[in-house]
Design an enzyme around this catalytic site. Structure first.
Site, PDB file in Angstrom:
ATOM      1  N   ARG A 227      38.135  21.377  47.606  1.00 24.98           N
ATOM      2  CA  ARG A 227      37.497  22.442  48.375  1.00 24.98           C
ATOM      3  C   ARG A 227      37.064  22.027  49.772  1.00 24.98           C
ATOM      4  O   ARG A 227      37.343  22.718  50.743  1.00 24.98           O
ATOM      5  CB  ARG A 227      36.316  23.026  47.586  1.00 24.98           C
TER       6      ARG A 227
ATOM      7  N   ASP B 137      45.030  39.056  44.742  1.00 22.14           N
ATOM      8  CA  ASP B 137      43.657  39.209  45.212  1.00 22.14           C
ATOM      9  C   ASP B 137      43.539  39.053  46.722  1.00 22.14           C
ATOM     10  O   ASP B 137      43.031  39.926  47.412  1.00 22.14           O
ATOM     11  CB  ASP B 137      42.744  38.151  44.567  1.00 22.14           C
TER      12      ASP B 137
ATOM     13  N   SER C   5      42.956  32.214  34.153  1.00 22.09           N
ATOM     14  CA  SER C   5      43.226  31.913  35.548  1.00 22.09           C
ATOM     15  C   SER C   5      43.418  30.417  35.687  1.00 22.09           C
ATOM     16  O   SER C   5      42.939  29.634  34.868  1.00 22.09           O
ATOM     17  CB  SER C   5      42.090  32.393  36.435  1.00 22.09           C
TER      18      SER C   5
ATOM     19  N   ASP D  99      33.334  27.598  43.325  1.00 22.86           N
ATOM     20  CA  ASP D  99      34.149  27.426  44.520  1.00 22.86           C
ATOM     21  C   ASP D  99      33.578  28.124  45.736  1.00 22.86           C
ATOM     22  O   ASP D  99      33.639  27.608  46.846  1.00 22.86           O
ATOM     23  CB  ASP D  99      35.571  27.931  44.245  1.00 22.86           C
TER      24      ASP D  99
END
Lengths: 418, 418, 418, 418
Positions: B100, B21, B185, B129
């Site tokens: 994050r 990605d 994922s 996210d």
């Protein structure tokens, strides 16, 4: 409490366990001039109820009540606690706390029915249970008089140690236990067994391996899990099924007992904690709550699956308050009634099935399904767009950032220097 | 975001994972006319950082940053979360959330240092996210421009499925993964691995046994426990010791890594939950958080042992708020800074040692000791009276009952009819 | 929103005020190809509804709805807010916020009934009202499309200032206001009038004396008070009586209107505040809420008189949450429905009469009585002992001190050195 | 408490008011064999301190302490309460509560310094003050013995009514008050005067007009307002200026006294409430808090102006808790120290000037300014776009609606039928 003999004698309903302490209290109350009615609640503890009955009668109880409260204990006390996800100080599932109002309620019913103005119990003066019992009594029977011998100097100064009780027992024909007392005290009911005092008072020392009676040691537990499916409706279990065996239970008492069996077999629900008592001390307690632990996890799962996020947040706060009330003995209080009502309301859509496995002390949630789920597989899917425009998230984030950017600007370049 | 080519080209710092990605995003950003700097944070995930670096360079990154953030991740982000007992919706230990702000903070530092006005990331438009990254960016760099391709129609309409990305990759010389993608994922860091999407989107289906990478299956875990002693000071671990082996660790990164190893070996910290995203959807996530789970339990224990009951109650509420802020991406917000300050203050006396065992997926607290304990063994003892007069409890209970008795009187004989 | 003309034209229901802005929007929507239905809610503002109707028709509205929502506004929206003691950030009684779901609910009913897929409003892009309107619309009509011209670039870039609207109006035959606009904006309904923007945006400058329309200046208010008696049942007023004049009102709308009259006469309910909008900005608002202010005080008084202390504490927390939801536009949300239910439950015994006077901007509670009071005059009396043993207080205090003494001991002699 | 005479006599520090009750207690304590040290705190009440001193000496006090605590009362107790916006049950500004720890702290200091193991006070057995005094004593001097005559049967059974005290006084040469006692009791300090008991115990009867001593009746107050400007720093006032007269005060005691004068002149701060005592009864109290009421409003205004919305929300919750602790007597508790620390932290940026007028019982905020304001006039302006894109609001609203739309869909067409 006067120590003089009353004429005609007043009647006292004594919460009687059949053990040494309450047997001595029974006799002592008679000495003090009371007519004593004993009351022993069956809330699922292992006990020879017949023997206890005979013992009470032989010690001079005017009347003996043995009451099977197991079904109402589960339905009226444990179920609301499950709905509330009631947990005290993040760890304790309140197995003792939740039994107290159930026991004391019946004691009050008996007192009223028998015209007794007095009730008595053998709870100690440092613990939570005295409070839980007595607040229930005062709430349901405001005029009641409570005799708590362990808080009466003439009693507790006379019975300083176990030796004094033993002597008194021998002197008064009270059968003395032949097996030595465990070096800790325990309290058992359908929901849990608690262990405290004695050698457990040192918070550093590990609990002995042979302490636990309700659960197998995880080390000795089976090497393969049992998989259960629990079905909920309005936040309470209505059915439990052993997936492999196909066996199922569907009455509250059966469901809970079966979960205890399963949890017990796999060593589920053992904790060793220090907790804060209502009277302001810290105490160390060890608990095993097999079925309650399974239900706690299963309920949490189906609840999050079916309840709106913000409702859940509010309900979570109410649950914390409920746990404190319960722990502190305020089940029969206006605030607890209010909170139970609110929590019950929140559970209207909490229904569906949870699959889980129990294994070596642990509960694993495996999956869930519900006709009332707020989970929208298409909406959340990473593969399908669903009724969702990703561009909206940009605006959402930017508006949420308005405040943060303002704050930063005011703080100057503070953060950038990190 | 304009699709026209800029002169001179604007610089964008792209959070680059090395995967398909973000590799496609890198090339696409170049197509769009940007100078691309890639940034890859090492927060403990298993990754070939060198290969990622070479790949980024080969795809035309102007500069490549590989940053080892592991130590600061533990000390500045995980430790405050441990102090807070941060747990989202009673279950999730926030392993992704807490990473994050750590990652985005460095990205912003690089952007400022490199004079870039743009940052970009590959987070999807439905997830949390994107919010966590971007709120951090806006908070620390209010003027920044954010390019989130998965929210830009010309991007996401072009790359509807993985097939489109593969084709684009082949066309632009982007190395294509040879192993088939797992049907879900995952996101890994020092604290946890999360699994979601794909076949996990069906909330009923059980997770495949081979999903977990960080923890052994409890079924395959050793048949005897490891016993650890964790020492805390100011609410964070300063040392962990393997009681039998005598081995110990005493830097934050070492401590946490060792707890991961121990927890991983015994299958500790696996959960399967449905959670509520900030954008208002429910999603299903599976997490394994071995070291974090051990620390959560150990910290809870030493905290209750050393912290006053009422401080704890207030701190518990702040911890719930902290968890929500963290989950929603508000680490760098005035409220989160405020709450972290308050929680840190609450931890001043949270010190001492906790002994625990890890076994078959479970953490068992065994005992604790502390020079700052508020536990008073003599005060609580059932065998010693200590500085405590049991008679006081009578007054305490009766005063607490005043309100309940009044309520009951007003309700008439309502309760007695139960 | 596409700017092309649709065949057949789509229908949009426009919340129409009769003013310059929404008149221009009406015409603009027609230009954009929509069939426009206008909807004007009578929620108690001073307005020439007939003139507004004619104006809408003359501007080409397909249909015109003028809806008298005053009674339902009071009963279904203001009353629950009174029960909740809803107050935002300790000061704002939410007069605008509470009207929005009421207005939008009818708009959605009309849209459904008329088969319209679109609704539109003239709220600005920086305010709270857009959110309150639209969340209501989405909640009650998930598929609805919303046209908010002040957030559509082609609209707001065309109409940058009032001058542009005036020009457009003249060009399209929209009657242009002859009196100059006040240098601020206002919003009026039965509950309050709010003033903001324009010269009020400077938070330091004082509000002009001639701003207020609903209340007399306290300086000009009568020099003697009016004494009112308000009777409550289930937390809402069921009757208000002017004690001297004997006059009384007993329907919700009449009660509220009469309290507005009384409060207005005495200058009650003016505030000048800075508040925090949902979108993250601070704004300055000036409000006058005559009847609402009286009710707020009267309800607080009867509630404390009849509600248990701990129920009140929990309810107070729910009320704060309710106020936030209301302010942010979440009236029609699962959490707000839940909280309204809980608050309503808490009000079951909130009944009785409060006497108060209104005078020179202030409300003074004078006395209260209730058949459901938890106030026990004998119990609390300093002259009578009642069913209360003062000795109990000693135990109560000493047990409450257990924790404090432990804490002090641990802190060493820290405090004694003060 | 033993009634036998001690050799050598024990020393008791008696909180002495100079009134009939504590004079009788002084003599009675001597009768009981104690050496009595009297202690009278000057916390701003109107009192002839010299006369009280002479009286105590003439009654046989070994030592007499008259302590001027006014400055520390303002700085260390009132200021933190202002920072907290401390208000009990939404109405009571805690003027009595906040004085108690201040008074008792000095009493304990004297007891320690004089080697006294006993302290005594004249608070009644049904009130809050006994708790506030004693918790402070136990917290700061855990070994202290407290003599509370109004809770000792031999005392309170001897002095059942005022007549008994009068007789005792006459017999023991205690000067008897010549003016008849008001038919209520009052308690005065710098912050407020409270009135309760006697004829006020009937919650329905209105307070007599001549009750109030600290504030003028609003009806008799000046017909034009005084305009003040209060400057804050770190959440406490550092200067107050009379805008017209230019007069200003800048020490804590001067500022507070001046606000009392201004508030008193305009009849500010009178309330008549029913409140919930810690011991579980409801009581009726009438309070006048002129300066405190002005400060409450001014602080609220500058706080909202300078504090982030979400910090404010958390701080608001802490303030509610603080008020409960303060009311219940837990100033010197770990939780109150913790909360004071957190609140103090929240006030770091609470600075600036508030202009307000006081008039006829009311405080009107007129405007505010601050170098640390988070108010951004350009951002919020309806006339300027500022750094704000209205389109972002669309995404913000739609994402906030995701949850609501899901809920509605699940509820079926429930809402549309409204």
């Amino acid at each position: 409490m006067s120590s003089s003999i009353h004429f005609p004698p007043c009647t006292v309903v004594l919460a009687y366990s059949g053990g040494l302490d309450t047997s001595c209290i029974l006799v002592w109350l008679k000495e003090e001039g009371y007519d004593v009615i004993t009351y022993l609640a069956n809330i699922g503890q292992v006990e020879d109820f017949d023997a206890a009955k005979k013992k009470a009668e032989s010690l001079g109880a005017k009347k003996v009540f043995i009451e099977d409260l197991r079904a109402e204990f589960v339905e009226e006390f444990i179920w609301p606690s499950v709905q509330a996800s009631a947990i005290y100080e993040d760890r304790y599932l309140l197995g003792t706390s939740v039994a107290r109002p159930c026991i004391a309620r019946r004691q009050i019913q008996i007192a009223r029915q028998e015209g007794a103005q007095y009730v008595s119990h053998g709870a100690t003066g440092k613990g939570n249970d005295q409070i839980r019992f007595e607040l229930t009594c005062y709430a349901l029977y405001p005029e009641v008089q409570i005799i708590a011998p362990w808080r009466i100097p003439e009693f507790y100064n006379r019975f300083v140690g176990r030796k004094d009780l033993m002597e008194y027992a021998e002197k008064h024909g009270i059968p003395v236990p032949v097996t030595p007392k465990a070096p800790w005290s325990m309290d058992a009911n359908l929901m849990h067994i608690s262990y405290e005092s004695g050698i457990l008072e040192n918070p550093k020392s590990h609990a002995p391996a042979d302490l636990y009676l309700m659960t197998k040691s995880p080390e000795d537990a089976p090497n393969s899990p049992d998989v259960l499916e629990i079905e909920f409706k309005k936040g309470v279990p209505i059915k439990v099924t052993h997936v492999k065996e196909g066996k199922s239970k569907d009455t509250p008492l059966d469901i809970f007992s079966y979960l205890n069996e399963m949890g017990g077999r796999h060593g589920v629900g053992r904790i060793d904690i220090v907790e804060n008592r209502f009277i302001g001390m810290k105490s160390r307690g060890i608990y095993e709550t097999p079925g309650g632990t399974i239900l706690y996890h299963a309920h949490l799962d189906i609840e999050t699956f079916t309840m709106d996020r913000e409702v859940r947040r509010i309900k979570q706060g109410l649950g914390v308050k409920f746990a404190e009330m319960l722990y502190n003995g305020f089940w029969y209080s206006p605030e607890c009634e209010f909170v139970r009502h609110c929590i019950d309301k929140s559970q209207e859509s909490v229904e569906g099935k949870v699959q889980l496995s129990v294994f070596k002390g642990q509960v694993y949630i495996l999956g869930r399904e519900s006709p009332k789920s707020l989970y929208n597989e298409e909406l959340v899917s990473m593969d399908v767009q669903g009724d969702y425009d990703p561009c909206d998230a940009s605006g959402f984030i930017k508006i949420n950032a308005v405040r943060l950017r303002e704050h930063h600007r005011l703080q100057g370049e503070h953060h950038s220097k990190h």
